[in-house]
Design a protein around this motif. Structure first.
Motif: not given
Length: 252
Positions: A124-125, A143-145, A232-237
């Motif tokens: 996250a940094q 996530f990209l998938r 991605f940082m806000n995704s469920a993954i």
């Protein structure tokens, strides 16, 4: 003049009109024989032709029935239609082949140990820290998938592998594969590049080297950083992984 009581004189008959002439004119048995034989022959021929005609008619009728009952036109639910069975098998085989090709077209993720809580927090940094570790790249690639943009990560990784090569023939072969897989407009995995970068790549492909795709790799890296990384940082993954590691650390 004849006196009374004298018998009348016989009337003279014209020549050729006597009884004998009439009898000669009647058809006798000899005349009936040829016509009877002809009728018999004609009847025999008709009788011989009738079974053949009947058999041909039955064959045509049978063929017509088979044609009308051809399985391609039989949509009855109780009919076991062989051509439909073959068609279903072919469709199933095509789906299986397509699925296998798709599975083969997706490279395996990098081997890496499970990420620690500290590593996941470090992602996250900055985007650089995420891309620094195999575990971070695997999570980001997953996530990209889901966004149907995995080819960006695959292209970036292929460029990194190309930089590690020193054999000229291997470099040329890998450069050709990268171009066909990610640069060619005919490829389903084509990455988004501007015209300037494409011109540079086309010039570099005349003499491929480890740095043939450097400009393109940087452009895709920037695209992932600005576009995909925030999501991605806000995704469920990412959140689920972070929560799972946090719970494990508390239990420990």
């Amino acid at each position: 003049m004849r006196g009374a009581g004298e018998p009348p004189l016989p009337v003279a008959q014209p020549a050729g009109t006597g009884g004998e002439a009439c009898e000669d004119a009647r058809p006798g048995p000899a005349a009936d024989t040829p016509m009877g034989s002809e009728r018999t022959e004609i009847r025999k021929r008709q009788m011989a032709t009738t079974p053949e005609t009947s058999g041909a008619a039955q064959a045509q009728l049978s063929t017509g029935n088979r044609g009308s009952n051809a399985c391609c036109f039989c949509w009855c639910c109780c009919c076991s239609c062989s051509c439909l069975t073959v068609r279903n098998q072919e469709e199933e085989r095509a789906r299986r082949t397509s699925h296998e090709l798709q599975a083969e077209g997706i490279p395996n993720c990098e081997e890496s140990p499970a990420p620690t809580l500290e590593e996941v927090n470090a992602w996250a940094q900055s985007f650089d820290k995420l891309m620094l570790t195999p575990a971070g790249r695997n999570a980001f690639r997953e996530f990209l998938r889901t966004e149907f943009s995995e080819e960006n990560m695959l292209f970036w990784m292929a460029c990194e592998e190309l930089k590690q090569e020193s054999n000229k023939s291997v470099i040329e072969e890998k450069a050709r594969l990268i171009y066909e897989d990610y640069i060619s407009i005919l490829s389903p995995k084509e990455v988004s590049l501007d015209s300037r970068v494409r011109e540079v790549i086309n010039r570099n492909m005349l003499e491929p080297s480890q740095h043939t795709f450097d400009d393109a790799q940087l452009q895709i890296y920037t695209l992932m950083h600005r576009d995909s990384y925030p999501r991605f940082m806000n995704s469920a993954i990412y959140k689920d992984l972070l929560q799972s590691l946090s719970e494990k650390s508390i239990e420990a």
